[in-house]
Scaffold this motif. Structure first.
Motif, short mmCIF file in Angstrom:
data_model
loop_
_atom_site.label_atom_id
_atom_site.label_comp_id
_atom_site.label_asym_id
_atom_site.label_seq_id
_atom_site.Cartn_x
_atom_site.Cartn_y
_atom_site.Cartn_z
N LEU A 222 9.26 -10.82 5.02
CA LEU A 222 8.18 -10.34 4.17
C LEU A 222 6.85 -10.31 4.92
N GLY A 223 6.58 -11.34 5.72
CA GLY A 223 5.37 -11.32 6.54
C GLY A 223 5.39 -10.17 7.52
N ALA A 224 6.54 -9.95 8.15
CA ALA A 224 6.67 -8.85 9.10
C ALA A 224 6.52 -7.50 8.41
N MET A 225 7.08 -7.38 7.22
CA MET A 225 6.98 -6.13 6.46
C MET A 225 5.52 -5.81 6.15
N ILE A 226 4.77 -6.80 5.68
CA ILE A 226 3.36 -6.58 5.35
C ILE A 226 2.58 -6.20 6.60
N GLU A 227 2.82 -6.92 7.70
CA GLU A 227 2.13 -6.60 8.94
C GLU A 227 2.49 -5.19 9.41
N TYR A 228 3.76 -4.84 9.36
CA TYR A 228 4.21 -3.54 9.86
C TYR A 228 3.55 -2.40 9.07
N VAL A 229 3.60 -2.49 7.74
CA VAL A 229 3.04 -1.41 6.91
C VAL A 229 1.54 -1.30 7.10
N ALA A 230 0.86 -2.45 7.18
CA ALA A 230 -0.61 -2.44 7.27
C ALA A 230 -1.13 -2.13 8.66
N MET A 231 -0.37 -2.51 9.71
CA MET A 231 -0.94 -2.47 11.05
C MET A 231 -0.21 -1.60 12.06
N HIS A 232 1.08 -1.33 11.83
CA HIS A 232 1.88 -0.68 12.87
C HIS A 232 2.58 0.59 12.41
N CYS A 233 2.24 1.07 11.24
CA CYS A 233 2.96 2.23 10.70
C CYS A 233 1.98 3.29 10.21
N PRO A 234 1.47 4.11 11.11
CA PRO A 234 0.57 5.18 10.67
C PRO A 234 1.24 6.13 9.69
N GLU A 235 2.56 6.27 9.80
CA GLU A 235 3.28 7.13 8.85
C GLU A 235 3.26 6.54 7.44
N CYS A 236 3.38 5.20 7.35
CA CYS A 236 3.28 4.54 6.05
C CYS A 236 1.89 4.73 5.45
N GLN A 237 0.87 4.59 6.30
CA GLN A 237 -0.50 4.79 5.85
C GLN A 237 -0.71 6.22 5.37
N ALA A 238 -0.11 7.17 6.08
CA ALA A 238 -0.25 8.58 5.70
C ALA A 238 0.42 8.86 4.36
N GLU A 239 1.57 8.20 4.12
CA GLU A 239 2.25 8.38 2.84
C GLU A 239 1.37 7.89 1.69
N ALA A 240 0.75 6.73 1.87
CA ALA A 240 -0.14 6.22 0.83
C ALA A 240 -1.34 7.15 0.64
N LYS A 241 -1.91 7.60 1.74
CA LYS A 241 -3.08 8.48 1.67
C LYS A 241 -2.75 9.78 0.95
N ALA A 242 -1.54 10.31 1.16
CA ALA A 242 -1.12 11.53 0.48
C ALA A 242 -1.05 11.34 -1.03
N GLN A 243 -0.89 10.09 -1.47
CA GLN A 243 -0.89 9.76 -2.90
C GLN A 243 -2.26 9.26 -3.37
N ASN A 244 -3.29 9.49 -2.52
CA ASN A 244 -4.66 9.06 -2.82
C ASN A 244 -4.74 7.55 -3.01
N GLN A 245 -4.01 6.83 -2.13
CA GLN A 245 -3.93 5.38 -2.23
C GLN A 245 -4.16 4.74 -0.87
N VAL A 246 -4.40 3.43 -0.92
CA VAL A 246 -4.44 2.59 0.26
C VAL A 246 -3.55 1.38 -0.03
N PHE A 247 -2.67 1.06 0.92
CA PHE A 247 -1.82 -0.12 0.77
C PHE A 247 -2.67 -1.38 0.86
N LEU A 248 -2.53 -2.26 -0.14
CA LEU A 248 -3.26 -3.53 -0.13
C LEU A 248 -2.36 -4.72 0.12
N ALA A 249 -1.38 -4.93 -0.75
CA ALA A 249 -0.64 -6.19 -0.71
C ALA A 249 0.85 -5.96 -0.94
N GLY A 250 1.65 -6.52 -0.06
CA GLY A 250 3.10 -6.44 -0.20
C GLY A 250 3.66 -7.65 -0.91
#
Length: 384
Positions: free
Chosen positions: A127-155
């Motif tokens: 779970l710690g790795a998942m949160i770090e990966y989505v927030a810090m190492h996955c520009p594609e994940c960030q782009a998916e959230a942005k396409a939904q007019n969102q920002v990932f906050l907390a896993g």
């Protein structure tokens, strides 16, 4: 004279700009839509976020929590996108086509079952790795959230799933043909691989499914035993299988709301994000442990350990499924280098294992998440 007046006016303007920059940010109230009822785990976690955000901001940024009144879990993704709420829970598996990159990482939670050592530590490491990966190492994940007019906050993620049944189950033979509620694609595949018959039912229909004999078992996290009342109908619990964790975003924030906040306010929100992850994750673990070790036995419910043969079959299946997962996501969603992404996630999990040793309360977990993830995010650019 005109030059003097002009200079004086410019000086006054410059002073006002400086004073404005130094002035505290305007007070803000954020609307947090919780898709579960009052006093549920989700509602309690959201209220912990509220308390911590108000503490960190000295009351400048406040939160109004709406448990199961503003948006339900199926409405939350579009609700954040459209600004109905500022913050809400997003269950990624409910929105597979919108979040394929993120769901690849969420569905890989089973890798924690292949780690040696303490089960809680292994799941927390994932779970710690998942949160770090989505927030810090996955520009594609960030782009998916942005396409939904969102920002990932907390896993968030649950403790390892167990079987909650109407009959004793401890072996591979016991599973053959059993009708078992599967809470997601991974558990459906596992059940099929173990010879059972997965049944697709919502979590809210599962109690009646068990009570009416439609289901023999539910594959659920042990916290759900009391969260959804399964403890009132089941007779047996099997620990050790199927395992894995249901991972999701306990809090995403509307992108327009995020950009409207000052950098200082964003920092406070990220600090509170670490707190809500710590609270929600540990609540799942503590509730689950109490249910299995105390509440279920007190009701006369038998607790079984999966036998060695079933555990070995399960681990073998999990390893093969992880190998197939990358190819499946590449084929279905066109994800590039899915295998490499899962390998990177596994490296992070290994890094998080020592960090999670001995972690068993929400404040300690929140501090680890803050130090290793949230404090490292650049409030000027994160989510933009």
């Amino acid at each position: 004279m005109k030059k003097a007046i002009k200079a004086s006016a410019l000086g006054a303007f410059a002073l006002s700009v400086l004073l404005g920059a130094a002035a505290p940010s305007a007070a803000v109230e954020l609307r947090f839509a919780v898709g579960s009822p009052p006093n549920s785990l989700g509602d309690k976690a959201a209220n912990h976020f509220k308390d911590k955000l108000e503490e960190y901001s000295n009351g400048e940024t406040t939160v109004k929590v709406y448990p199961l009144s503003l948006l339900n879990l199926l409405e939350s993704n579009n609700g954040i996108r459209d600004g109905i709420a500022d913050i809400a829970t997003v269950l990624w598996p409910y929105f597979l086509s919108e979040y394929p990159e993120t769901n690849l990482i969420a569905e890989a939670a089973s890798m924690s079952e292949l780690l040696e050592g303490d089960r809680q530590q292994a799941t927390l490491a994932y779970l710690g790795a998942m949160i770090e990966y989505v927030a810090m190492h996955c520009p594609e994940c960030q782009a998916e959230a942005k396409a939904q007019n969102q920002v990932f906050l907390a896993g968030l993620g649950t403790s390892s799933y167990v079987l909650q049944c109407m009959k004793p189950v401890s072996s591979y033979e016991d599973l053959q043909g059993l009708r078992v509620r599967a809470g997601g694609a991974w558990w459906s595949r596992w059940l099929t691989g173990m010879g059972a018959s997965p049944v697709s039912l919502s979590i809210n229909e599962t109690f009646e499914g068990l009570n009416q004999g439609i289901l023999d078992c539910t594959a659920s996290n042990p916290g759900d035993m009391t969260q959804f009342g399964f403890i009132d109908v089941i007779s047996d619990v099997t620990v050790g299988v199927p395992g894995s964790s249901f991972a999701f975003a306990i809090a995403d924030i509307n992108l327009d709301t995020w950009t409207s906040l000052s950098e200082e306010q964003r920092g406070h929100v990220l600090h509170a994000a670490a707190a809500i992850s710590g609270d929600g994750i540990m609540a799942y673990f503590h509730d689950g442990r109490e249910n299995v070790e105390e509440k279920a036995p007190a009701r006369g419910i038998a607790i079984h350990q999966a036998d060695d043969d079933l555990l070995a079959r399960s681990r073998e299946w999990i390893a093969a499924d992880l190998d197939a997962l990358a190819a499946s996501y590449e084929e279905r969603f066109g994800i590039e280098n899915a295998k490499g992404k899962l390998e990177n996630l596994r490296k992070l999990v290994d890094e998080w294992m020592p960090r999670m040793e001995g972690i068993d309360d929400r404040d300690a977990l929140a501090q680890v998440l803050w130090e290793n993830v949230y404090s490292k995010l650049d409030v000027k650019t994160y989510g933009m």
